[in-house]
Enzyme design. Structure first.
Site, PDB file in Angstrom:
ATOM      1  N   GLY A  51       0.920  -1.090  -0.019  1.00 54.11           N
ATOM      2  CA  GLY A  51       0.035  -0.012   0.148  1.00 54.11           C
ATOM      3  C   GLY A  51       0.917   1.247  -0.098  1.00 54.11           C
ATOM      4  O   GLY A  51       0.425   2.262  -0.661  1.00 54.11           O
ATOM      5  N   ASP A  52       1.828   1.223   0.729  1.00 49.66           N
ATOM      6  CA  ASP A  52       3.016   2.444   0.808  1.00 49.66           C
ATOM      7  C   ASP A  52       3.356   2.472  -0.587  1.00 49.66           C
ATOM      8  O   ASP A  52       3.592   3.852  -1.059  1.00 49.66           O
ATOM      9  CB  ASP A  52       3.789   2.273   1.738  1.00 49.66           C
ATOM     10  CG  ASP A  52       3.390   2.378   3.278  1.00 49.66           C
ATOM     11  OD1 ASP A  52       2.654   3.463   3.421  1.00 49.66           O
ATOM     12  OD2 ASP A  52       3.911   1.694   4.134  1.00 49.66           O
ATOM     13  N   THR A  53       3.911   1.580  -1.201  1.00 57.13           N
ATOM     14  CA  THR A  53       4.550   1.801  -2.440  1.00 57.13           C
ATOM     15  C   THR A  53       3.610   2.193  -3.723  1.00 57.13           C
ATOM     16  O   THR A  53       4.031   3.031  -4.374  1.00 57.13           O
ATOM     17  CB  THR A  53       5.225   0.477  -3.007  1.00 57.13           C
ATOM     18  OG1 THR A  53       6.195  -0.056  -1.957  1.00 57.13           O
ATOM     19  CG2 THR A  53       6.129   0.707  -4.408  1.00 57.13           C
TER      20      THR A  53
END
Length: 405
Positions: free
Chosen positions: A175-177
């Site tokens: 999700g961060d990437t």
């Protein structure tokens, strides 16, 4: 050690980016900028710095192996953003920049007197990239958010895994990437609008939950028109067959993707059973989906008689789409990744000879590059960067002594 200067290579050479934030999503946006030549100035809290400096349990001589991934090509200054003097220094840096990246909890910049309206009065052309769990508005905006929560609430986690087990997480902070990539995309569009269309700076509002939601393909329209809720389907996708992982005799697994009619005919040839392509049960995409369990068993029974090397050679010979399930050890030794520059050897004063991921995507005329793996010292570039603002060496030393930088 490479001596390339980050402001001398790549399509973003000459772009100045201020990075305020920590851990993954926000700093990864800065990493995309830095890998393609922008001057990225990372602002960290004096004394503590970004927690990523100490992240993870695996270290080299007391230094985390996360830091060279997230900090490469960046310059580091320190500023206490809870101190009005630190906020003033940040504003002065932002006034000279093209882009500000931040991933604080929504409302934090405003609390520090750095709302978008205030920053745009200082710098009308500034592109402000704001990364958060749920966005700068909406009922959930005040909540803190991590990748795992965004993956769960977006529906992305729901379709992952096996139908008879709780949905597992991914082995990375996906999700961060994803959020960083969407944020970088928004940043580039905002810069294009500013520079090519005579526009002003603007705010890019990128969220973890919406970035994950954007990956859900046709699930929304399927639900809207038919009420169908896509569920986890294990190692393949329901009714898309053969497109799955298949075992080998030496304990490996290989993805075989032959769900298109012509590709399935080639797989049938490779299996020594060309008649399968004309079998009414398997002749079309729909028919194969209706008999997916049977067909998957047939392919698996065949593949399990061959070693990984034998299976991949056979698939290669007949032009079938395939790929082995690689560990990172396999990837690092793979000649294709090496040839493409996606796995690179680098000599660094802190880490010595180290293998690092390369820069992607590959640009033919203005490729990205890696100049250094990030400064180990918090505020390593204070003298250089704050000197540009007119601060003397004595003033910088005073601010450092008082904990402002």
């Amino acid at each position: 050690m490479k001596t390339t200067s980050p402001d001398k290579f790549g399509p973003l050479a000459g772009l100045t980016v201020i990075e305020m934030g920590q851990l993954l999503a926000g700093p990864f946006v800065g990493s995309r900028c830095a890998d393609f030549g922008a001057e990225v100035i990372k602002i960290e809290a004096p004394g503590s710095g970004d927690p990523i400096r100490n992240w993870g349990r695996l270290q080299h001589e007391g230094k985390t192996l996360w830091w060279p991934i997230m900090s490469r090509n960046k310059k580091a200054v320190s500023a206490n953003l809870r101190d009005p003097r630190g906020q003033d220094l940040a504003r002065k840096l932002i006034a000279t920049a093209d882009v500000l990246i931040e991933n604080f909890k929504p409302g934090t910049l405003e609390k520090w007197g750095m709302s978008p309206a205030e920053l745009h009065r200082l710098n009308p052309g500034l592109v402000i990239v704001r990364v958060s769990g749920f966005g700068q508005s909406g009922p959930y905006s005040a909540r803190p958010g991590f990748a795992s929560v965004g993956e769960a609430m977006s529906g992305l986690r729901y379709v992952n895994g096996f139908p008879d087990r709780p949905p597992p997480r991914y082995g990375i902070s996906l999700g961060d990437t994803l959020t960083a990539l969407f944020a970088f995309e928004g940043m580039m569009m905002a810069l294009y609008h500013r520079d090519q269309r005579g526009g002003q700076g603007q705010v890019v509002d990128a969220t973890i939950v919406e970035s994950c939601f954007a990956m859900l393909e046709s699930t929304v329209t399927e639900y809207s028109k038919t009420g169908f809720v896509r569920k986890p389907s294990g190692t393949g996708i329901a009714k898309i067959v053969p497109s799955n992982i298949y075992p080998t005799s030496d304990g490996g697994h290989v993805v075989i993707a032959a769900n298109v009619d012509a590709m399935f005919a080639r797989l049938a040839e490779a299996m020594g059973q060309p008649e399968l392509a004309d079998d009414p049960r398997f002749a079309t995409h729909i028919a194969r989906g209706d008999h997916e369990d049977l067909l998957n068993r047939m392919v698996a029974d065949w593949s399990a008689q061959l070693t990984k090397a034998e299976l991949t050679a056979r698939l290669e010979e007949f032009g079938v789409v395939y790929g082995p399930i690689n560990s990172i050890a396999d990837v690092v030794e793979d000649p294709h990744f090496r040839d493409r520059g996606m796995v690179r050897q680098f000599r660094d004063p802190d880490f010595g000879e180290i293998t690092i991921p390369g820069v992607f995507p590959v640009l033919s005329e203005t490729p990205g590059d890696i100049a250094w793996l990030g400064p180990q010292k918090i505020g390593a570039h204070n003298a250089e960067i704050y000197g540009r603002l007119g601060l003397s060496t004595a003033e910088i030393e005073t601010l450092q002594g008082e904990g402002v930088i």
